[in-house]
Design an enzyme around this catalytic site. Structure first.
Site, PDB file in Angstrom:
ATOM      1  CB  SER A   1      34.659 -20.114 -23.414  1.00 39.48           C
ATOM      2  OG  SER A   1      34.586 -19.906 -24.750  1.00 39.48           O
TER       3      SER A   1
ATOM      4  CG  ASP B   1      28.473 -15.960 -26.219  1.00 38.78           C
ATOM      5  OD1 ASP B   1      29.108 -15.735 -27.283  1.00 38.78           O
ATOM      6  OD2 ASP B   1      28.806 -16.911 -25.474  1.00 38.78           O
TER       7      ASP B   1
ATOM      8  CG  HIS C   1      31.966 -15.563 -25.373  1.00 39.84           C
ATOM      9  ND1 HIS C   1      31.529 -16.706 -25.292  1.00 39.84           N
ATOM     10  CD2 HIS C   1      33.626 -15.622 -25.106  1.00 39.84           C
ATOM     11  CE1 HIS C   1      32.488 -17.530 -24.891  1.00 39.84           C
ATOM     12  NE2 HIS C   1      33.566 -16.888 -24.990  1.00 39.84           N
TER      13      HIS C   1
END
Length: 714
Positions: free
Chosen positions: A564, A650, A685
């Site tokens: 991320s 995501d 995600h």
């Protein structure tokens, strides 16, 4: 790029697209990969998956072996320690062969029953009632995620929400636990949480705006045909809305926050149709949170804040106490300490529990309210201590305000998680459960330690090092260096079953606690964001150089990993120092940062301006971000092997970022090293859902890491 397999890297077509801001034009030839509804985009992603499969196929045997190791060390049929809430003990169970957990409860024996039932891994507890079996809910779906799961105060109603796509938009449902009836009424496209009113007649939930920002709180009347009532809306796009309740259950709380400013609104829980009122008006740059405490039968709010007092900002936060009836009459409870970062204060009937950080480690201290007569000028807190130098501990599941003992969780890099109860008055600790690790695991076989790397500007960067005993006698060793460094997020010591498959093969695991994280207090965060963000990247590079100089490893044996915002770190590091690593693993990487932060219509963008700066309106920020954003800075240089992992659904970091980045890397890299992209076509995600699928994904990553560190030849 030359590869040994017959399968070649897909070549993405180039479509000229120009982006002009502040007089600067950037030509982006891969922006067309943004449209996931375009069949050509899907075809390209599938071709990249085929390419990755072809060039990782030799690892199939190792992947299966690592998966088997994770599975063999995990007690698949297990149960959490029950936590009391009202008239029931609540807990979760897992069963061998099932992907998801089962949420359960059983009745308490009596009102003074505070000793939890003994954990029974192999069978249900007497009187067990299954609240939700996620395996049943997940049937027929490739992906499943549970959002809300909350029971009303009277124990008669369940509100729960599910996401079967991976986009973090949930369908909220209601179940009458007394009759077992699932109501026909459903609410689609909610955020993850739900909150019951004290009388169980109403449920509060949230929805999101077009940029997927939680912005509105609604009240739903159970069993009513009336329209849901909008009770709160935040129009400012910089602020996210959250909701909860005080531990005493006396007040409902709506929290509104940007990255640097917050405000709390409260409502008496027994007045659910009333109006929420602000505890303190928002002030730009001031953050605060609120809890409720009762002292000498009087109600107070305790307020954790970073206000300016006497010209000095409480950068590491301080705590005030104020009467509920007039929160402006505040009195200092805990003063600001530049060496101690206050993170939270939990209030129970008999205790206050302070959570804070010192020297890059989490700590807690406890004050016994039964020893206080009236409002304390400064509470008498006693710090909880453990023997390990590197460990994490904090409050466990303590839903009951009046619990006579505190539930504490403890772990370290080498010790599995322990849950125990603490008698505050005597200091006695009673172990309730230790995470089982099968196969004869012995913590004494592993070593954890702390070192400090020196950054280019002289800053000392803490490193947490974990290894199997004896590996340091065989230096240099294969090494995995992990980093994050954003959002004031702290990566603390914790145990990992899957990490053993790395350590047991002689790989040293290192956490670099770089600036931008929160390990060393608010100062640490402030000097790794906006116009100081490059400190995050250079700290990581300096940590890697320290590990090489100290003889821990060599560049040919070192792999870097981050996900991320940590994926942004990986992309920046690949550009800054590709020669330092023999592999870079980037999960759901935020590598097209400037493009995303320039577009306020994308999820998260506006609220992210406090984290990264506002390049849309500020040319200085634009120039600074462009100077480090990984995608824009890919150049003709010899990149190391790179594995990028992303998910099609995501909504936090769009798959587009990894797809564009890999296309550009494959185009420009001057080395023969493989640049691989793996896209989960039905996930969000957090990647795939289901524990066995997750173990398979972890095994895939570990096998690649072992290959790139050279550990599999040992």
């Amino acid at each position: 790029m030359n590869v040994s397999s017959d399968v070649s890297a897909p070549v993405a077509k180039r479509v000229r697209s120009e982006r002009t801001h502040h007089g600067d034009t950037f030509v982006d030839e891969y922006e067309w990969l943004r449209d996931k509804d375009d069949p050509e985009v899907i075809t390209y992603l599938e071709a990249q998956n085929k390419f990755t499969d072809a060039h990782t196929g030799q690892l199939d045997g190792l992947r299966k072996q690592v998966f088997a190791e994770i599975k063999s060390r995990t007690q698949e049929t297990d149960m959490s320690v029950p936590s009391r809430r009202g008239r029931y003990w609540y807990y979760g169970r897992t069963e061998e062969g099932k992907q998801y957990g089962i949420r359960c409860r059983c009745p308490i024996a009596s009102d003074d029953d505070w000793t939890p039932p003994q954990v029974r891994a192999d069978s249900p507890l007497p009187g067990e009632e299954i609240l939700l079996d996620a395996n049943v809910e997940a049937e027929g779906h490739d992906f499943f995620s549970l959002g809300a799961l909350t029971v009303s105060d009277d124990g008669n109603w369940l509100a729960y929400s599910t996401d079967v796509i991976g986009n973090e938009r949930y369908t909220l449902r209601f179940k009458n636990l007394a009759t077992g009836e699932l109501l026909d009424e459903e609410i689609a496209d909610t955020a993850g949480g739900a909150l019951w009113s004290a009388n169980a007649a109403h449920v509060f939930y949230q929805t999101v705006d077009e940029a997927w920002r939680p912005d509105t709180v609604w009240r739903h009347d159970i069993g009513s045909d009336t329209d849901d009532v909008k009770v709160f809306h935040e129009p400012d796009e910089r602020y996210w809305v959250g909701m909860g309740s005080t531990r005493s259950d006396k007040y409902l709380v709506i929290g509104v926050g940007s990255k640097i400013t917050s405000e709390a609104y409260v409502l008496a829980a027994d007045d659910p149709t009333g109006e929420f009122r602000s505890v303190a008006p928002r002030v730009e740059g001031v953050e605060y949170s609120v809890e409720h405490v009762v002292i000498a039968d009087d109600d107070y709010f305790v307020i954790v804040h970073n206000e300016v007092r006497d010209g000095v900002k409480a950068e590491n936060f301080a705590i005030d106490i104020a009467p509920v009836g007039d929160p402006t009459q505040r009195r200092e409870l805990i003063a600001h300490d530049p060496d101690l970062r206050i993170e939270d204060l939990d209030a129970f009937r008999d205790y206050l529990v302070l959570s804070y950080r010192r020297a890059a480690l989490p700590m807690i201290a406890i004050a016994d309210l039964r020893t206080i007569d009236g409002i304390p000028g400064r509470a008498d807190f006693h710090e909880l201590t453990f023997e390990q130098e590197l460990c994490s501990f904090g409050l466990g599941s303590n839903p009951e305000w009046a619990a006579p003992r505190l539930r504490i969780g403890y772990t370290s890099f080498v010790e599995p998680t322990e849950i125990f109860e603490l008698d505050v008055a005597t200091g006695e600790r009673t172990l309730l459960k230790r995470q089982p690790v099968l196969g004869g695991y012995d913590p004494a076989d592993y070593v954890q330690s702390r070192e400090w790397a020196t950054a280019a500007d002289g800053t000392q960067i803490p490193l947490s090092i974990v290894r199997r005993k004896g590996v340091d006698d065989d230096r240099p060793a294969p090494l995995l260096l992990y980093g994050y460094g954003s959002y004031e997020t702290s990566i603390d010591p914790s145990f990992s079953v899957s990490r053993l498959s790395i350590l047991d093969r002689g790989v040293v695991f290192v956490l670099a606690h770089i600036r931008g994280g929160g390990e060393m207090g608010r100062y640490w965060y402030e000097h790794g964001k906006t116009l100081t963000k490059k400190n995050t990247f250079t700290d990581f590079v300096d940590a890697a150089r320290h590990l090489v100089a100290a003889g821990w490893t060599t560049p040919r044996q070192m792999v870097a990993e981050g996900g991320s915002a940590g994926g942004l770190l990986m992309g920046a590091v690949a550009n800054l120092a590709p020669e330092l690593f023999n592999g870079i693993l980037a999960s759901v990487p935020f590598v097209d940062a400037l493009t995303s932060i320039l577009d306020p219509s994308l999820p998260l963008t506006v609220i992210e301006w406090d984290e990264w700066g506002d390049p849309l309106h500020d040319p200085t920020v634009y120039a600074y971000m462009k100077s480090y954003s990984p995608y824009e800075n890919v150049a003709a240089k010899p990149y190391p092997p790179i594995l990028a992992l992303t998910s099609l659904n995501d909504t936090r970091v769009l798959f587009t970022e990894a797809a564009k980045w890999v296309a550009r890397l494959q185009e420009l890299s001057t080395s023969d090293n493989l640049i691989l992209l793996k896209t989960e076509m039905s996930a969000g995600h957090g990647g795939v859902s289901g524990r066995y699928k997750q173990w398979e994904e972890i095994a895939f990553e570990i096998a690649w890491i072992l290959q790139q560190t050279g550990a599999i030849t040992r």
